[in-house]
Write a protein that holds these residues in place. Structure first.
Motif, mmCIF file in Angstrom:
data_model
loop_
_atom_site.group_PDB
_atom_site.id
_atom_site.type_symbol
_atom_site.label_atom_id
_atom_site.label_comp_id
_atom_site.label_asym_id
_atom_site.label_seq_id
_atom_site.Cartn_x
_atom_site.Cartn_y
_atom_site.Cartn_z
ATOM 1 N N ALA A 301 0.823 -1.205 0.000
ATOM 2 C CA ALA A 301 0.000 0.000 0.000
ATOM 3 C C ALA A 301 0.861 1.260 0.000
ATOM 4 O O ALA A 301 0.543 2.245 -0.686
ATOM 5 N N MET A 302 1.964 1.245 0.754
ATOM 6 C CA MET A 302 2.847 2.405 0.773
ATOM 7 C C MET A 302 3.465 2.632 -0.599
ATOM 8 O O MET A 302 3.584 3.784 -1.060
ATOM 9 N N ARG A 303 3.856 1.572 -1.255
ATOM 10 C CA ARG A 303 4.425 1.722 -2.598
ATOM 11 C C ARG A 303 3.379 2.265 -3.564
ATOM 12 O O ARG A 303 3.680 3.123 -4.405
ATOM 13 N N ASN A 304 2.137 1.774 -3.455
ATOM 14 C CA ASN A 304 1.067 2.304 -4.298
ATOM 15 C C ASN A 304 0.807 3.778 -4.001
ATOM 16 O O ASN A 304 0.559 4.575 -4.911
ATOM 17 N N ALA A 305 0.865 4.145 -2.723
ATOM 18 C CA ALA A 305 0.635 5.547 -2.354
ATOM 19 C C ALA A 305 1.722 6.451 -2.917
ATOM 20 O O ALA A 305 1.453 7.591 -3.317
ATOM 21 N N ARG A 306 2.948 5.975 -2.953
ATOM 22 C CA ARG A 306 4.016 6.780 -3.535
ATOM 23 C C ARG A 306 3.809 6.957 -5.041
ATOM 24 O O ARG A 306 4.099 8.023 -5.597
ATOM 25 N N VAL A 307 3.316 5.898 -5.692
ATOM 26 C CA VAL A 307 3.002 6.034 -7.117
ATOM 27 C C VAL A 307 1.893 7.062 -7.326
ATOM 28 O O VAL A 307 1.960 7.895 -8.241
ATOM 29 N N SER A 380 -7.696 5.187 -10.946
ATOM 30 C CA SER A 380 -7.318 3.784 -11.125
ATOM 31 C C SER A 380 -6.285 3.354 -10.088
ATOM 32 O O SER A 380 -6.356 2.242 -9.541
ATOM 33 N N LEU A 381 -5.327 4.222 -9.793
ATOM 34 C CA LEU A 381 -4.318 3.903 -8.789
ATOM 35 C C LEU A 381 -4.918 3.838 -7.391
ATOM 36 O O LEU A 381 -4.512 3.011 -6.568
ATOM 37 N N LEU A 382 -5.891 4.695 -7.125
ATOM 38 C CA LEU A 382 -6.544 4.669 -5.817
ATOM 39 C C LEU A 382 -7.342 3.383 -5.623
ATOM 40 O O LEU A 382 -7.533 2.935 -4.492
ATOM 41 N N ARG A 383 -7.815 2.794 -6.704
ATOM 42 C CA ARG A 383 -8.500 1.506 -6.597
ATOM 43 C C ARG A 383 -7.577 0.452 -5.987
ATOM 44 O O ARG A 383 -7.978 -0.317 -5.102
ATOM 45 N N SER A 384 -6.327 0.417 -6.451
ATOM 46 C CA SER A 384 -5.363 -0.536 -5.893
ATOM 47 C C SER A 384 -5.112 -0.265 -4.417
ATOM 48 O O SER A 384 -5.017 -1.198 -3.605
ATOM 49 N N LEU A 385 -5.025 1.010 -4.057
ATOM 50 C CA LEU A 385 -4.785 1.376 -2.663
ATOM 51 C C LEU A 385 -5.962 0.970 -1.781
ATOM 52 O O LEU A 385 -5.781 0.470 -0.660
#
Length: 407
Positions: A301-307, A380-385
């Motif tokens: 989740a942290m890696r996704n948040a940085r993206v 779309s990225l927030l969906r992963s988060l």
């Protein structure tokens, strides 16, 4: 229309651009976004970024002191007990290797993995024993130092694959060679037995005095998720105001918080080892397994948040503020903060799950088609988060993905 004499400004109206100025601005925006991403990643620094990272560093330093207090205290007591056993019970006059071995094996870390402690203990005892043997066979001197180091290290590599064992065997053998014989009166067996006493006491402390094996992983879970929530809070402000500098701050916060996630992962491995070898901790195995799964998901989740932060910098440079997307990020941050408290106290994460389910159901990229592909990418990225957060509440990957709207 003629322009008045004297160089007065032209009448008010739409801003006049020189030929090529619009294309020049378009080129400058991506370059500025790239610089902000670089500062957020730590590739280049300014006063603002130092201030952000300094705040994160101070917060983490205070946490490390609090976490090290009890381990340092127990290691100090073990060293004192080792000195007492060798000095008063075994009758050694200068039992210096007993407390040294106890401290080297236990150290200041609360993550006392039994294998690591055992490697250190065997390494200390092996180094002292080989050092004493070679002192009596070949004496002391520069050649002997190199010889004993090579023999100790190669012997340790033969006995076990652990790096700590080899390192400690080499260090302790060199100490024995370099130590003046006048400092000890017990001879080889005395110093070797001192090392064994310290190592044995350290192993007993690590195996049978772990305390509440769930406490440290839970505290680190709370710290890690709170750090993630703080990062997303900064990103929320950036998206609401359209300030890419704040998004770069969020990116810097995320990078600075990676050490907490790494510490959580190490604590999980240590706790998993303890509950596996200590029958008294059998009941904690399920909780440790759940926290281990959450640690892996939190790192993702942290890696996704940085993206998301990196993409937000570019999106704001091109399209400005995104208050609606900021609301989604704020809701995820609130849910993660609630989840942090639930994991710390072992409570059901119902509030966090409810919030994340609601947010996940609102993350439909096609709803932002009229606002451009950059905002669609953010959604779309927030969906992963959101899926990462739902899985941390106990959902399976399939259940979490079912909460997302199709499309």
């Amino acid at each position: 229309m003629t322009t008045p004499a004297g160089g007065d400004d032209p009448p008010a109206g739409p801003e006049r651009r020189e030929p090529g100025q619009a294309s020049s601005d378009a080129l400058r925006r991506p370059a500025r976004a790239a610089r902000l991403v670089a500062t957020g990643l730590g590739h280049s620094m300014d006063l603002r970024r130092w201030r952000v990272l300094g705040t994160v560093y101070l917060r983490h330093g205070s946490r490390r002191v609090r976490e090290a207090f009890v381990p340092v205290l127990t290691a100090s007591l073990a060293a004192a007990l080792a000195y007492f056993v060798s000095g008063e019970i075994l009758g050694h006059q200068v039992p210096m290797f007993a407390p040294i071995a106890a401290w080297v094996c236990l150290g200041f870390s609360p993550d006392r993995q039994l294998r690591r402690v055992a490697e250190m203990g065997v390494g200390v005892a092996l180094g002292v024993g080989l050092g004493e043997l070679l002192v009596h066979l070949v004496g002391v001197g520069p050649v002997q130092v190199g010889l004993v180091l090579a023999i100790s290290a190669l012997t340790a590599r033969f006995l076990d694959r652990g790096q700590l064992l080899t390192t400690q065997a080499g260090v302790q053998s060199v100490v024995i060679i370099a130590l003046p014989t006048s400092m000890v009166a017990e001879g080889a067996i005395g110093r070797w037995s001192d090392a064994l006493v310290g190592a044995a006491l350290a192993l007993l402390v690590a195996a049978f005095l772990p305390g509440d094996v769930k406490r440290r992983p839970r505290r680190l879970a709370q710290s890690a998720l709170d750090e993630l929530a703080v990062m997303l809070g900064t990103l929320t402000k950036a998206l609401r105001t359209g300030d890419p500098q704040l998004a770069a701050d969020a990116l810097a916060q995320g990078r600075g918080s990676q050490s907490v996630l790494d510490a959580w992962a190490v604590a999980q491995r240590s706790a998993a080892e303890l509950v596996r070898v200590n029958p008294a901790l059998r009941a904690d195995r399920r909780v440790i397994a759940e926290l281990s799964r959450a640690a892996t998901l939190a790192d993702r989740a942290m890696r996704n948040a940085r993206v998301v932060s990196r993409r937000a910098i570019v999106a704001m440079e091109e399209d400005g503020a995104s208050p609606d997307i900021a609301d989604h990020v704020a809701a995820i941050a609130s849910a993660l903060h609630s989840l942090a408290g639930a994991l710390e106290h072992g409570d059901p994460p119902e509030h966090a799950r409810t919030t994340l389910r609601r947010v996940a159901g609102e993350l439909a990229p096609e709803a932002y088609a009229h606002e451009g592909w950059r905002k669609q990418t953010l959604v779309s990225l927030l969906r992963s988060l959101a899926v990462d957060g739902l899985q941390m509440t106990g959902m399976s990957s399939e259940q979490a993905n079912e909460q997302l709207p199709e499309g």
